[in-house]
Design a protein around this motif. Structure first.
Motif, short mmCIF file in Angstrom:
data_model
loop_
_atom_site.label_atom_id
_atom_site.label_comp_id
_atom_site.label_asym_id
_atom_site.label_seq_id
_atom_site.Cartn_x
_atom_site.Cartn_y
_atom_site.Cartn_z
N GLU A 21 0.85 -1.19 0.00
CA GLU A 21 0.00 0.00 0.00
C GLU A 21 0.89 1.24 0.00
O GLU A 21 1.89 1.29 0.71
N LEU A 22 0.52 2.22 -0.80
CA LEU A 22 1.21 3.51 -0.81
C LEU A 22 0.26 4.59 -0.35
O LEU A 22 -0.88 4.66 -0.81
N VAL A 23 0.72 5.46 0.54
CA VAL A 23 -0.07 6.60 1.01
C VAL A 23 0.61 7.88 0.53
O VAL A 23 1.83 8.06 0.73
N LYS A 24 -0.15 8.75 -0.10
CA LYS A 24 0.41 9.98 -0.65
C LYS A 24 0.94 10.89 0.45
O LYS A 24 2.03 11.45 0.36
N GLY A 25 0.15 11.05 1.51
CA GLY A 25 0.57 11.89 2.64
C GLY A 25 0.88 13.31 2.19
O GLY A 25 0.10 13.94 1.47
N LYS A 26 2.04 13.82 2.57
CA LYS A 26 2.43 15.19 2.23
C LYS A 26 3.26 15.27 0.96
O LYS A 26 3.77 16.34 0.59
N ASN A 27 3.43 14.15 0.28
CA ASN A 27 4.18 14.15 -0.97
C ASN A 27 3.45 14.95 -2.04
O ASN A 27 2.21 15.03 -2.05
N THR A 28 4.19 15.51 -2.98
CA THR A 28 3.58 16.12 -4.14
C THR A 28 3.05 15.02 -5.05
O THR A 28 3.44 13.85 -4.90
N ARG A 29 2.19 15.39 -5.99
CA ARG A 29 1.67 14.37 -6.90
C ARG A 29 2.80 13.77 -7.74
O ARG A 29 2.79 12.57 -8.03
#
Length: 255
Positions: free
Chosen positions: A225-233
């Motif tokens: 599973e990958l969570v975007k969190g505070k990363n940019t797109r």
């Protein structure tokens, strides 16, 4: 957070004892209100089977699926159609619009079946059409509009009943690159502005990068599973590409 979808140890088998295929192998996860969750994986990984089980098109062999705390595995056949109309919205790759109905009538169909009053239907169709920028084509038929406009009509149809969960099956798959980008940006905007809860199956890493998190499925199981969190797109997109490479690259990586 309000839990909209809860998948508990579901399994799906096809065939018989001598030749049995396990399409889904003990999958569990939750989706919360307002989330935009993607499902990715190689062809034959089980993601479409998963979507079919959640949508009540198919039944699980074991485990439980809860939508808004209702156990779908205990719903009677007579209740399924009503439950689907009232709780689920669908966006399909091939639009699934009826050519004999106008765009307005296609969007309004679920409300018409539910015997909603005509004034309310017209008001709600106008509101959702304005959100999606298709007010000027409501009197046209599907064969008179572009692919991008058809898909926006499909989005409007999915939203019109204010469903608990929207299920999107390769929504950008039949569109050219420009129309696909416009559509996924619109879906993302609807997710944020209307707090629409969306579960989307996609092969396209670019499309997936608009999600809050991605579930990767391989051989019927959740691989990671990958969570975007505070990363940019863009950062999230690159993380998706890394996982896709581990899975053999059986997705579209370039937009």
């Amino acid at each position: 957070m309000e839990k909209i979808l809860s998948i508990k140890n579901i399994e799906k088998y096809y065939g018989n004892k001598g030749n049995m295929v396990k399409a889904i192998d003990d999958i569990s996860f939750d989706v919360f209100k307002g989330e935009f969750v993607g499902v990715m994986g190689p062809s034959g990984s089980g993601k479409t089977t998963l979507l079919n089980n959640i949508s009540t098109i198919d039944e699980v062999s074991a485990g439980h699926i809860y939508i808004n705390e209702k156990d779908l595995t205990e719903i009677t056949p007579k209740e399924i159609a009503k439950f689907r109309r009232e709780n689920l919205g669908f966006i399909f790759q091939d639009f699934n619009l009826l050519d004999t109905l106008t765009i307005h009538e296609n969007i309004a169909l679920a409300l018409t079946i539910n015997r909603t009053k005509k004034n309310e239907i017209d008001s709600r169709v106008a509101d959702v059409a304005r959100e999606l920028g298709i007010e000027d084509i409501l009197s046209k038929y599907p064969y008179e509009v572009s692919g991008g406009q058809k898909q926006r009509c499909a989005c409007a149809r999915a939203l019109i009943t204010n469903p608990k969960l929207i299920l999107a099956d390769e929504p950008t798959g039949a569109l050219d690159s420009r129309s696909a980008q416009m559509l996924i940006e619109m879906i993302s905007q609807l997710n944020k502005e209307l707090e629409a809860t969306i579960l989307m199956v996609t092969h396209d890493s670019f499309t997936a990068s608009y999600c809050d998190r991605i579930l990767f499925i391989n051989d019927g199981k959740i691989f990671t599973e990958l969570v975007k969190g505070k990363n940019t797109r863009k950062q999230f997109f690159n993380q998706i590409l890394d996982v896709v490479a581990l899975l053999g690259g059986d997705v579209r990586n370039v937009r």
